[in-house]
Enzyme design. Structure first.
Site, PDB file in Angstrom:
ATOM      1  N   ASP A  87       0.861  -1.173   0.000  1.00  0.00           N
ATOM      2  CA  ASP A  87       0.000   0.000   0.000  1.00  0.00           C
ATOM      3  C   ASP A  87       0.904   1.231   0.000  1.00  0.00           C
ATOM      4  O   ASP A  87       2.035   1.179   0.491  1.00  0.00           O
ATOM      5  CB  ASP A  87      -0.883  -0.019   1.257  1.00  0.00           C
ATOM      6  CG  ASP A  87      -1.644   1.268   1.443  1.00  0.00           C
ATOM      7  OD1 ASP A  87      -2.436   1.621   0.555  1.00  0.00           O
ATOM      8  OD2 ASP A  87      -1.413   1.938   2.463  1.00  0.00           O
ATOM      9  N   ASP A 128      -0.075   5.086   0.726  1.00  0.00           N
ATOM     10  CA  ASP A 128      -0.244   6.131   1.741  1.00  0.00           C
ATOM     11  C   ASP A 128      -0.411   5.550   3.139  1.00  0.00           C
ATOM     12  O   ASP A 128      -1.305   4.747   3.383  1.00  0.00           O
ATOM     13  CB  ASP A 128      -1.444   7.015   1.383  1.00  0.00           C
ATOM     14  CG  ASP A 128      -1.247   7.710   0.050  1.00  0.00           C
ATOM     15  OD1 ASP A 128      -0.173   8.314  -0.133  1.00  0.00           O
ATOM     16  OD2 ASP A 128      -2.138   7.625  -0.810  1.00  0.00           O
ATOM     17  N   CYS A 167      -6.292   2.461  -8.236  1.00  0.00           N
ATOM     18  CA  CYS A 167      -7.731   2.446  -8.506  1.00  0.00           C
ATOM     19  C   CYS A 167      -8.234   3.872  -8.434  1.00  0.00           C
ATOM     20  O   CYS A 167      -8.176   4.488  -7.371  1.00  0.00           O
ATOM     21  CB  CYS A 167      -8.463   1.580  -7.487  1.00  0.00           C
ATOM     22  SG  CYS A 167     -10.263   1.811  -7.578  1.00  0.00           S
ATOM     23  N   ASP A 182      -1.516  -0.581   5.887  1.00  0.00           N
ATOM     24  CA  ASP A 182      -1.704   0.020   7.212  1.00  0.00           C
ATOM     25  C   ASP A 182      -3.147   0.004   7.695  1.00  0.00           C
ATOM     26  O   ASP A 182      -3.414   0.483   8.793  1.00  0.00           O
ATOM     27  CB  ASP A 182      -1.168   1.459   7.217  1.00  0.00           C
ATOM     28  CG  ASP A 182      -1.958   2.365   6.281  1.00  0.00           C
ATOM     29  OD1 ASP A 182      -2.395   1.898   5.200  1.00  0.00           O
ATOM     30  OD2 ASP A 182      -2.139   3.550   6.616  1.00  0.00           O
TER      31      ASP A 182
END
Length: 196
Positions: free
Chosen positions: A11, A13, A92, A136
């Site tokens: 991931d 951010d 996305c 996260d």
């Protein structure tokens, strides 16, 4: 037929980068704490490193989809600076409450769905069962579980809802990306010894 390879799916951010909502300015992109060390560890493993990121700002009219090219370029530079190589960046652009027509919809690529991960598997010849999804929040975990990946939650305070579910239970919970990289490193070492 070539054997499919394991990869690390990350991931962006809050996991790899400091969490700055809707940021597409490369000059404001900063690695999260311990991410540099994690990239060095991942880079030494030689596995494809692929970033999979929800970017609803496109659908919400916060920035154009074309702005993500600059994000990918900056990510690639950050990886190189820390001894790693970015194999791919999948994003996305959709959101069901979006205001930009073509992107304002539900989809199968927005995490917690697994579409970006299965697309990465197709593009890069990945064995998802041997790959790792690291994020996260539990939506990252669920996407990984849906795709059949091994999963690690970097619990750095960004998951605030803790919505339960069978697909939302990570195999590991750690407090930093480098701790996650250490788990992957150990697993790779054990698997290599088992094959020798």
């Amino acid at each position: 037929m070539a054997m499919r390879q394991a990869a690390v799916l990350l991931d962006k951010d809050g996991t790899l980068l400091e969490n700055v909502p809707y940021n597409v300015d490369p000059s404001r992109m900063r690695l999260a704490p311990t991410a540099g060390a994690a990239l060095r560890r991942f880079g030494a493993l030689g596995m494809p490193l692929i970033v999979v990121s929800n970017q609803p700002g496109v659908a919400l009219g916060k920035f154009p989809r074309a702005a993500l090219a600059g994000v990918e370029g900056r990510l690639a530079d950050l990886f190189v600076e820390h001894g790693a190589r970015l194999a791919g960046f999948l994003s996305c652009p959709h959101h069901p409450e979006g205001i930009v027509g073509e992107y304002a919809r539900a989809c199968d690529c927005r995490k917690p769905m697994s579409g970006m991960l299965t697309r990465a598997a197709s593009m890069f010849g990945l064995d998802l069962a041997r790959s790792w999804m690291i994020g996260d929040i539990l939506d990252d975990v669920e996407a990984g579980r849906r795709a059949g990946c091994r999963t690690i939650l970097v619990d750095c305070g960004n998951e605030t809802e803790w919505v339960p579910g069978e697909m939302r239970v990570p195999q590991y919970i750690v407090d930093s990306l480098d701790a996650a990289a250490h788990i992957v490193e150990q697993a790779v070492r054990v698997e290599a010894e088992a094959m020798s």
